[in-house]
Motif scaffolding. Structure first.
Motif, PDB file in Angstrom:
ATOM      1  N   SER A   1       0.849  -1.193   0.000  1.00  0.00           N
ATOM      2  CA  SER A   1       0.000   0.000   0.000  1.00  0.00           C
ATOM      3  C   SER A   1       0.887   1.246   0.000  1.00  0.00           C
ATOM      4  O   SER A   1       2.072   1.181   0.333  1.00  0.00           O
ATOM      5  N   GLN A   2       0.289   2.376  -0.375  1.00  0.00           N
ATOM      6  CA  GLN A   2       1.024   3.643  -0.492  1.00  0.00           C
ATOM      7  C   GLN A   2       1.812   3.984   0.778  1.00  0.00           C
ATOM      8  O   GLN A   2       2.968   4.361   0.711  1.00  0.00           O
ATOM      9  N   ASP A   3       1.167   3.811   1.938  1.00  0.00           N
ATOM     10  CA  ASP A   3       1.834   4.176   3.188  1.00  0.00           C
ATOM     11  C   ASP A   3       2.765   3.079   3.711  1.00  0.00           C
ATOM     12  O   ASP A   3       3.420   3.246   4.729  1.00  0.00           O
TER      13      ASP A   3
ATOM     14  N   SER B   1      -8.379  -6.243  22.252  1.00  0.00           N
ATOM     15  CA  SER B   1      -8.204  -4.816  21.982  1.00  0.00           C
ATOM     16  C   SER B   1      -6.823  -4.602  21.377  1.00  0.00           C
ATOM     17  O   SER B   1      -6.025  -5.536  21.277  1.00  0.00           O
ATOM     18  N   ASN B   2      -6.541  -3.367  21.018  1.00  0.00           N
ATOM     19  CA  ASN B   2      -5.252  -3.088  20.394  1.00  0.00           C
ATOM     20  C   ASN B   2      -4.082  -3.290  21.369  1.00  0.00           C
ATOM     21  O   ASN B   2      -2.938  -3.430  20.941  1.00  0.00           O
ATOM     22  N   ASP B   3      -4.385  -3.336  22.678  1.00  0.00           N
ATOM     23  CA  ASP B   3      -3.330  -3.634  23.662  1.00  0.00           C
ATOM     24  C   ASP B   3      -2.788  -5.052  23.498  1.00  0.00           C
ATOM     25  O   ASP B   3      -1.738  -5.385  24.028  1.00  0.00           O
ATOM     26  N   ASP B   4      -3.551  -5.896  22.801  1.00  0.00           N
ATOM     27  CA  ASP B   4      -3.101  -7.275  22.600  1.00  0.00           C
ATOM     28  C   ASP B   4      -2.097  -7.394  21.459  1.00  0.00           C
ATOM     29  O   ASP B   4      -1.544  -8.465  21.240  1.00  0.00           O
ATOM     30  N   ARG B   5      -1.905  -6.327  20.716  1.00  0.00           N
ATOM     31  CA  ARG B   5      -0.972  -6.423  19.583  1.00  0.00           C
ATOM     32  C   ARG B   5       0.450  -6.631  20.100  1.00  0.00           C
ATOM     33  O   ARG B   5       0.920  -5.923  20.975  1.00  0.00           O
ATOM     34  N   ARG B   6       1.103  -7.641  19.568  1.00  0.00           N
ATOM     35  CA  ARG B   6       2.461  -7.965  19.986  1.00  0.00           C
ATOM     36  C   ARG B   6       3.482  -7.699  18.882  1.00  0.00           C
ATOM     37  O   ARG B   6       4.663  -7.546  19.131  1.00  0.00           O
ATOM     38  N   VAL B   7       3.010  -7.737  17.640  1.00  0.00           N
ATOM     39  CA  VAL B   7       3.930  -7.627  16.514  1.00  0.00           C
ATOM     40  C   VAL B   7       3.467  -6.494  15.614  1.00  0.00           C
ATOM     41  O   VAL B   7       2.287  -6.401  15.276  1.00  0.00           O
ATOM     42  N   HIS B   8       4.387  -5.611  15.293  1.00  0.00           N
ATOM     43  CA  HIS B   8       4.048  -4.474  14.447  1.00  0.00           C
ATOM     44  C   HIS B   8       4.815  -4.565  13.124  1.00  0.00           C
ATOM     45  O   HIS B   8       6.030  -4.728  13.105  1.00  0.00           O
ATOM     46  N   TYR B   9       4.063  -4.477  12.024  1.00  0.00           N
ATOM     47  CA  TYR B   9       4.676  -4.509  10.698  1.00  0.00           C
ATOM     48  C   TYR B   9       4.702  -3.110  10.088  1.00  0.00           C
ATOM     49  O   TYR B   9       3.786  -2.318  10.317  1.00  0.00           O
ATOM     50  N   SER B  10       5.715  -2.819   9.311  1.00  0.00           N
ATOM     51  CA  SER B  10       5.764  -1.574   8.537  1.00  0.00           C
ATOM     52  C   SER B  10       6.675  -1.811   7.342  1.00  0.00           C
ATOM     53  O   SER B  10       7.226  -2.905   7.171  1.00  0.00           O
ATOM     54  N   ASN B  11       6.839  -0.757   6.551  1.00  0.00           N
ATOM     55  CA  ASN B  11       7.757  -0.815   5.393  1.00  0.00           C
ATOM     56  C   ASN B  11       7.479  -2.003   4.461  1.00  0.00           C
ATOM     57  O   ASN B  11       8.413  -2.687   4.049  1.00  0.00           O
TER      58      ASN B  11
END
Lengths: 320, 262
Positions: free
Chosen positions: B20-22, B213-223
């Motif tokens: 995606s663009q971002d 909830s979003n507090d459960d997120r453990r892994v963050h993807y980017s790029n």
């Protein structure tokens, strides 16, 4: 500097090369290694050479055979007695199954099968392929520590001049708990060769192989160069090869030094699974086959004559 | 028996993936969505177990966004009895997904005897959810299953490991079974099956309903990015038989001296 524990499987008395790849990449951090069962002296020396300061052999009832529950529980009881920032392991069959369960015990995050990473201070940042390698993304872990990471074998490579050092050896008794799914028997695979995911050279056959008997010429070539034989989905779905041999998005993702694709047209889902191979050779009668767009060396011709010629020539060169 | 199947909806294997663009995910607009191929084996195995154990029900559970195709309807058309959808974005991490699946299963009010899943989803390829779900439910899991046998209470499961070798497990329900290709041949949905599926119950919950909830997120993807393209390679014409030996000789020399892989 991060406190890091690298979990290693034993194959016989040896550690898997992926353990050394991980250690080499993390040199400069506080590195320890743990295994379930006794590590031989040579292995300890090797681990020390690649940067391990401590090597822990963990012992407990019922650990002689793998089980996700038992192994996870055993590592848990050791890990919680220490304070590690990160737990690393190779993304082997066992690592892929065990580490998610272990991470779950700690309610911790895990980055699966990274192909590269950086560790600056205590901050991990990884690169991992998604969609079987059709795209890449940066992966970071949040939440309670320790954080868990598995690394794809063959992707980091071994550091060339590991610092030599001494490792302190220790052994610890661990609590295994109840194991509710138990291995009764292990049946060996048809091939004694390295698994596709760990192989240094892969020779793969596609639909143009026409039948399973014809894979014989690929096995002969594989024997000459010490390769493992793979197959495309078309070949597997046509019954020419076992699914355990399938390379691609619904099979295995591989990154050998040399990948030789024989009679494989190169469907997008196959290319995704093998595009990170360092050198790709393609043999196909169709000059417009998509596989040629990914090949370093493409041979337009009939695999049934080219492969035996290739085998003869390689035998000469390798003096076999 | 209360049989559950966890399924995921993923881009078709022929899809060309575009970041995606971002760079935070992929373009999802023009994607053809399918049931994760490994989940088809899970649905088929669940239906076979149902047939072998009269009075059983098969409930399919999915976490994700509703797109034009709906993998849950496909599973119902194949013969599953009911479906549960936990509505969420497509880019949850494995921890959130496992927690949401557990919550969805609990919403059914039934205690699972067997939970079937695919061995991995072919989009994020994490191979975490079956094991995480098993840990969260405090039951065993056996993954990469190519053989399933039930004998009374006893389950015999064949797990494929390196080189096609098999580990043969014995266990009892409740258990999570993560299925691999080769386990069975998934059935196609019949036309009457498709018609019937439209009337089968499909319960919908939000992530909040199942306690995620979003507090459960453990892994963050980017790029998100495309892998670097290789420069074009060398192609040799060996269609003429007279040239074949020379071409092969040259390629072997290149492999040895230029690429240095032999």
């Amino acid at each position: 500097m991060a406190n890091i524990l690298v979990l290693t499987e034993l194959s016989g008395n040896n550690v898997k090369p992926v353990t050394l790849e991980i250690l080499g990449k993390l040199q400069g951090h506080n590195l320890e290694v743990a295994s379930l069962g006794e590590l031989g002296g040579e292995s300890v020396e090797q681990l020390a050479k690649f940067g391990a300061a401590k090597v822990h052999s963990l012992k407990g009832e019922g650990l002689d055979k793998y089980s996700p529950e038992g192994h996870a529980q055993a590592y848990k009881s050791f890990i919680e007695s220490q304070s590690y920032d990160y737990i690393f392991a190779g993304a082997t069959s066992q690592g892929k199954d065990l580490i998610p369960r272990l991470a779950g015990i700690f309610n911790a995050g895990m980055a699966s099968e990274v192909t590269n990473f950086t560790m600056e201070g205590e901050q991990f940042s990884g690169t991992r392929p998604l969609f079987a390698g059709k795209c890449l993304a940066k992966v970071e872990i949040k939440g309670p520590k320790p954080h868990f990471v598995t690394v794809r074998p063959n992707s980091l490579g071994l550091v060339e001049d590991p610092q030599s050092g001494q490792a302190e050896q220790s052994s610890a008794d661990v609590n295994v708990g109840s194991i509710r799914a138990v291995i009764k028997e292990i049946v060996k695979g048809a091939s004694e060769k390295l698994d596709l995911t760990e192989a240094n050279i892969i020779i793969s056959g596609g639909r143009a192989m026409k039948n399973s008997d014809n894979f014989k010429i690929l096995h002969e070539l594989a024997d000459t160069v010490g390769a493992t034989v793979g197959a495309s989905r078309a070949a597997v779905d046509s019954g020419y090869a076992e699914h355990s041999m399938q390379v691609g998005q619904t099979g295995k993702t591989v990154s050998p030094s040399l990948y030789i694709a024989c009679g494989i047209s190169g469907a997008i889902q196959h290319l995704a699974g093998m595009r990170t191979s360092k050198v790709i050779v393609a043999i196909n009668t169709d000059p417009d086959a998509p596989i040629f767009t990914k090949a370093d060396y493409g041979i337009v011709g009939d695999l049934f004559t080219i492969v035996p010629l290739l085998n003869e020539e390689l035998k000469k060169v390798l003096e076999k | 028996m209360n049989i559950f199947v966890c399924i995921k909806q993923v881009p078709d294997t022929e899809t060309k993936i575009v970041p995606s663009q971002d760079g935070q995910f992929i373009e999802t607009n023009s994607i053809k969505w399918i049931m994760n191929p490994y989940d088809e084996f899970a649905v088929e195995q669940a239906l076979q177990v149902k047939t072998a154990n009269s009075g059983s029900t098969v409930t399919v559970v999915r976490v994700g966004k509703v797109h034009d195709t709906e993998a849950l309807r496909t599973a119902l058309a194949m013969g599953a009895d009911e479906a549960i959808l936990v509505e969420a974005e497509d880019n949850l991490d494995s921890y959130m997904t496992a927690k949401a699946l557990k919550g969805g299963i609990e919403k059914s009010g039934k205690n699972p005897d067997i939970v079937f899943t695919g061995k991995q989803a072919i989009d994020d390829d994490c191979l975490q959810v079956p094991q995480l779900l098993a840990q969260m439910m405090d039951i065993p899991s056996v993954s990469v299953i190519v053989g399933f046998e039930q004998n009374g209470d006893k389950l015999t499961l064949k797990r494929e490991i390196e080189g096609g070798a098999l580990e043969i497990y014995e266990t009892q329900s409740p258990v999570i079974v993560a299925c691999n290709k080769g386990l069975n041949t998934p059935r196609y949905a019949s036309l009457p099956g498709i018609m019937k599926a439209k009337r089968k119950p499909l319960a919908k919950h939000s992530l909040a309903d199942v306690g995620v909830s979003n507090d459960d997120r453990r892994v963050h993807y980017s790029n998100f990015s495309l892998p670097p393209e290789k420069p074009p390679g060398k192609t040799f014409d060996a269609t003429d038989e007279a040239k074949q030996a020379d071409v092969v000789k040259e390629v072997v020399q290149l492999l040895r001296n230029e690429a240095k892989v032999i």
